[in-house]
Structures are given as C-alpha cells and as structure tokens.
Motif scaffolding. Structure first.
Motif, short mmCIF file in Angstrom:
data_model
loop_
_atom_site.label_atom_id
_atom_site.label_comp_id
_atom_site.label_asym_id
_atom_site.label_seq_id
_atom_site.Cartn_x
_atom_site.Cartn_y
_atom_site.Cartn_z
N VAL A 70 -16.42 -5.72 7.53
CA VAL A 70 -16.79 -4.81 6.45
C VAL A 70 -17.85 -5.45 5.56
CG1 VAL A 70 -15.88 -3.43 4.54
CG2 VAL A 70 -14.47 -3.82 6.53
N GLY A 71 -18.13 -6.74 5.79
CA GLY A 71 -19.14 -7.41 4.98
C GLY A 71 -18.67 -7.63 3.55
N THR A 72 -19.62 -7.78 2.64
CA THR A 72 -19.26 -8.09 1.26
C THR A 72 -18.79 -6.86 0.48
OG1 THR A 72 -21.58 -7.89 0.53
CG2 THR A 72 -20.80 -10.08 1.17
N LYS A 73 -18.63 -5.74 1.16
CA LYS A 73 -17.96 -4.60 0.53
C LYS A 73 -16.54 -4.98 0.13
CE LYS A 73 -17.33 0.40 1.22
NZ LYS A 73 -17.59 1.54 2.15
N VAL A 74 -15.93 -5.92 0.88
CA VAL A 74 -14.57 -6.34 0.54
C VAL A 74 -14.52 -7.00 -0.84
CG1 VAL A 74 -13.81 -6.63 2.93
CG2 VAL A 74 -14.77 -8.58 1.71
N LYS A 75 -15.64 -7.58 -1.28
CA LYS A 75 -15.66 -8.23 -2.60
C LYS A 75 -15.45 -7.21 -3.71
CE LYS A 75 -16.20 -11.71 -5.41
NZ LYS A 75 -15.04 -12.63 -5.62
N ILE A 76 -16.00 -6.00 -3.53
CA ILE A 76 -15.78 -4.95 -4.52
C ILE A 76 -14.32 -4.53 -4.51
CG2 ILE A 76 -16.41 -2.61 -5.24
CD1 ILE A 76 -19.16 -3.06 -4.07
N ALA A 77 -13.73 -4.43 -3.32
CA ALA A 77 -12.31 -4.10 -3.21
C ALA A 77 -11.46 -5.16 -3.91
CB ALA A 77 -11.91 -3.97 -1.75
N ILE A 78 -11.79 -6.42 -3.69
CA ILE A 78 -11.04 -7.52 -4.31
C ILE A 78 -11.18 -7.49 -5.82
CG2 ILE A 78 -10.96 -10.03 -4.56
CD1 ILE A 78 -11.90 -10.11 -1.55
N ASP A 79 -12.41 -7.37 -6.31
CA ASP A 79 -12.65 -7.42 -7.76
C ASP A 79 -12.08 -6.21 -8.49
OD1 ASP A 79 -13.94 -9.81 -7.39
OD2 ASP A 79 -15.96 -8.99 -7.55
N SER A 80 -12.02 -5.06 -7.81
CA SER A 80 -11.53 -3.84 -8.45
C SER A 80 -10.06 -3.58 -8.21
CB SER A 80 -12.34 -2.63 -7.95
OG SER A 80 -12.11 -2.41 -6.57
N GLY A 81 -9.48 -4.29 -7.24
CA GLY A 81 -8.08 -4.07 -6.91
C GLY A 81 -7.84 -2.80 -6.11
N ILE A 82 -8.89 -2.25 -5.51
CA ILE A 82 -8.77 -1.03 -4.69
C ILE A 82 -8.81 -1.45 -3.22
CG2 ILE A 82 -9.81 1.19 -4.10
CD1 ILE A 82 -11.08 1.17 -6.93
N HIS A 83 -7.66 -1.40 -2.56
CA HIS A 83 -7.57 -1.95 -1.21
C HIS A 83 -7.31 -0.90 -0.13
CE1 HIS A 83 -7.41 -5.87 -3.14
NE2 HIS A 83 -6.40 -5.45 -3.87
N PRO A 119 1.68 -8.96 -0.09
CA PRO A 119 2.16 -7.94 0.84
C PRO A 119 1.78 -6.52 0.45
CG PRO A 119 3.89 -9.55 0.41
CD PRO A 119 2.78 -9.83 -0.56
N VAL A 120 1.69 -6.23 -0.85
CA VAL A 120 1.34 -4.89 -1.30
C VAL A 120 -0.12 -4.59 -0.97
CG1 VAL A 120 1.10 -3.36 -3.29
CG2 VAL A 120 3.09 -4.88 -3.11
N ALA A 121 -1.02 -5.53 -1.31
CA ALA A 121 -2.44 -5.34 -1.00
C ALA A 121 -2.65 -5.29 0.51
CB ALA A 121 -3.28 -6.45 -1.61
N ALA A 123 -0.55 -4.36 2.82
CA ALA A 123 -0.04 -3.10 3.36
C ALA A 123 -1.01 -1.96 3.08
CB ALA A 123 1.33 -2.79 2.77
N ALA A 124 -1.66 -1.98 1.91
CA ALA A 124 -2.65 -0.96 1.58
C ALA A 124 -3.84 -1.03 2.53
CB ALA A 124 -3.12 -1.11 0.13
N ILE A 125 -4.26 -2.25 2.85
CA ILE A 125 -5.37 -2.43 3.79
C ILE A 125 -5.00 -1.86 5.15
CG2 ILE A 125 -6.71 -4.15 5.05
CD1 ILE A 125 -6.43 -5.93 2.49
N VAL A 126 -3.81 -2.20 5.64
CA VAL A 126 -3.38 -1.73 6.96
C VAL A 126 -3.18 -0.21 6.96
CG1 VAL A 126 -1.60 -1.89 8.74
CG2 VAL A 126 -2.40 -3.96 7.57
N LYS A 127 -2.74 0.34 5.84
CA LYS A 127 -2.61 1.80 5.74
C LYS A 127 -3.97 2.45 5.97
CE LYS A 127 0.22 3.52 2.75
NZ LYS A 127 1.17 4.28 3.61
N GLY A 128 -5.03 1.85 5.41
CA GLY A 128 -6.38 2.35 5.64
C GLY A 128 -6.78 2.20 7.10
#
Length: 355
Positions: A70-83, A119-121, A123-128
C-alpha cells in the motif's frame, strides 16, 4: 533463574506478545471465513492454504501471480488511527494487476508486520482485506502477522499482499492484435488509490492541515478519511465485460508511474497511445494536490492516476460493444484516446488536464 544469576527473560519481555497474536486470530476468523468461494473454504490456522482449481471450474488454466503493498498510504492510516480501509487497498493493488492479464483472482494471502501488535487495529486491517477479497471474488486463505520490536516503532506497521489468479489457456491479455486505430477507454478511479503518497504527505505537510481537519476537496469528510478512500476494485466489472465481448484487447492498471509508465507495458514497440487530456475527468483531490503542491501537469501524469484508474484498449470495430459491456457491468467508461503507429514516445498527449 538463569545460570548467570539474573532473572530469566520471556518472549513477552522481549516485546513479542503471543497472546495478542492469538487474540487477533480469533477476532479475524469470521471475516476470513466470509471470503470462501468455490475452490477454497477460507479457513486459517494450518501451515498453508489450499485451493482446488478443478472445483473452481477451470479446465486448462494458466496461473497468474501478483504481489504489492500500500506504500506510505499506511502512514496516514497509522497517524490518523483509521485502519479499516488500507486492507481494501492491499487487495485492490494485487487483484487489479491480475485482471489486466485476463485472470480471475482466486486466492489472497497477506503479510502484516508491526512493532507492537494491537489486536483491534490488526482486526480492522484484516476486515478491510476480507472486504476487498469479497468484492473481487477471491478467498483469503492465509497470511502472516509478525511482531518485530526494534525494527518497527511502536504503532507502526506495513502490509504486503500476494494474489493468485487463473485464466484458461489462450485467453490471456494483452492480445497480440492491438493495432493502430484501436480505441482507448478510461475507467474512473475513486481517488489517489495507493500511489504517490510520499508526495501527498509532503503536500499536506506544506499546507499545515491536521489529519482530522475538514477535507478541502471532499465535503463532510476529514482530510485523512478522504485521502484514505480505498483503491477501486475493477475485477468483477471487467470479468463480466470480458465474457460479454471479444472486443477488449488490452487492459492497463494505472499505478506508480502513472500513464507514461503503465500504458506502454501492454503495447508492442510499434504502437503509441495518444491521450486526450481534455477528456480525463480529473477528481477534486488531484486539483487540490496540484494547486497546493505546485505540481506540474507532466508530474501529475507520471505520479497519479488523475481520475482514471484503469485503461481499456478496444477494437475500433467493437468499441461500442465494449462500452456497452462495461456499462452493463456498472462501469462508466470514458473515451480518452486512440492507438497510433509509434514515431517517438509510447504515450503522447494533446489537450490539458483540468487542474
């Protein structure tokens, strides 16, 4: 007590929590099972995932494999808490590369590496990921979660995806008969997809906007949520169109390298694609990025999809048939170019992007 007289260490004290990993596995089992399809039961826990090609209906298949991240798009997910969306991106970046070769995605595996497992984050990633698999018709048959303290900072993670598809022998794309005069359609993107985010993040940094600030280009969404709009999955509409018409000669996924680097990958050396930039439906996010970053048109074209995530090359004689098949599949194709005999660059343009 160790022989040295010092207290003995445990794996948990070294930073790896096996119990957290087991908790995450329990959280994701239902999502993984939801991706089952003919050929795979989508059960996890074994040492390897299984897939039955015969049960999937193939007679003489050629397997096609792809992997991506996914590249550095994951950094936005990490910084915003949206997984909950980057998992969709992960699947899309792989299966869109399979469909451009005419292959139906069959199964998917993921690799999730982190400094400290949440585990919560997770699980959210795997849900996606599961959602992306369902939308593209492939089964999630396995994966790996790696907790690696000291290699990743606490809270940081990265993703990699691996997909395998199949096509009956003789049906792979691109076809050898791509010719001058063939029509080029573009299929709209949902946004930035999963390329160019190092530049996106640099532009956001220049603006001074916080991730939870309102997105200037998308009403009702925060900046982070808007930029995390998942990559579109083109698999099902294209599979439907490929079955409905023989007019599709080639497909190109517009990812890193944009138009100049990706379109030539499906063309013979004798042909060039002439793009009409006036016809490209530039999304508001790209106008905002170009303005705030002072990004030139040529740089936009080689970095971003600019509003077109997939290219379809159609026989001139069957262009109307192809367009109808794409619309019947739920797509909104836009005629953006034509194939010509090559005299210079593999991709040429006329008109201007509406930046």
């Amino acid at each position: 007590m160790a022989e040295s007289g010092k207290p003995g260490l445990t794996y948990a004290q070294a930073g790896v929590d096996i119990d957290a990993g087991n908790e995450m596995v329990e959280k994701i089992k239902a999502d993984v099972r939801s991706t089952r399809r003919p050929g795979a039961d989508a059960e996890i826990g074994g040492f390897g995932g299984l897939f039955d090609l015969k049960a999937a209906g193939f007679k003489d298949p050629i397997l096609v494999a792809a992997n991506d991240g996914v590249g550095t798009k994951v950094k936005i997910a990490i910084d915003s808490g949206i997984h909950d969306t980057v998992g969709i991106d992960l699947v899309a970046m792989c299966v869109n590369d399979l469909i451009v070769q005419g292959a139906e995605p069959l199964f998917f595996l993921d690799y999730y590496a982190t400094g400290k497992l949440d585990p919560v984050a997770g699980a959210a990633i795997v849900k996606g990921i599961a959602r992306g698999c369902i939308e593209s018709g492939c089964a999630l048959i396995g994966g790996e979660t790696a907790e690696m303290p000291g290699l990743y900072a606490r809270g940081d993670y990265d993703l990699a995806g691996f997909a395998v598809g199949a096509a009956e022998r003789g049906t792979l794309l691109p076809r050898e008969d791509v010719a001058a005069g063939d029509i080029v359609f573009g299929l709209p993107s949902s946004g930035v997809h999963s390329n160019g985010f190092s530049l996106v993040r640099r532009i956001v940094e220049r603006t001074g906007l916080a991730w939870d600030a309102p997105a200037p280009f998308m009403a009702g969404e925060t900046l982070a949520r808007a930029l995390l709009t998942p990559t579109r999955l083109y698999v099902k509409p294209l599979l439907k169109a490929l079955k409905a018409t023989e007019g599709i000669k080639a497909l190109a996924h517009i990812t890193g390298g944009g138009f100049p680097d990706n379109i030539p990958r499906v063309l013979p050396d004798t042909l060039a694609c002439r793009l009409n930039l006036d016809a490209i439906p530039v999304l508001p996010v790209f106008k905002w990025l170009a303005k705030e970053g002072g990004v030139a048109e040529a740089e936009m074209l080689r970095t971003f999809n600019c509003g077109i995530g997939m290219i379809v090359v159609a026989s001139a004689a069957k262009a109307a048939e192809v367009e109808k098949a794409l619309r019947d599949g739920g797509e909104n194709p836009v005629r953006i170019g034509v194939m010509e005999l090559r005299t210079g660059e593999a991709v040429t343009t006329h008109g201007r992007l509406a930046l």
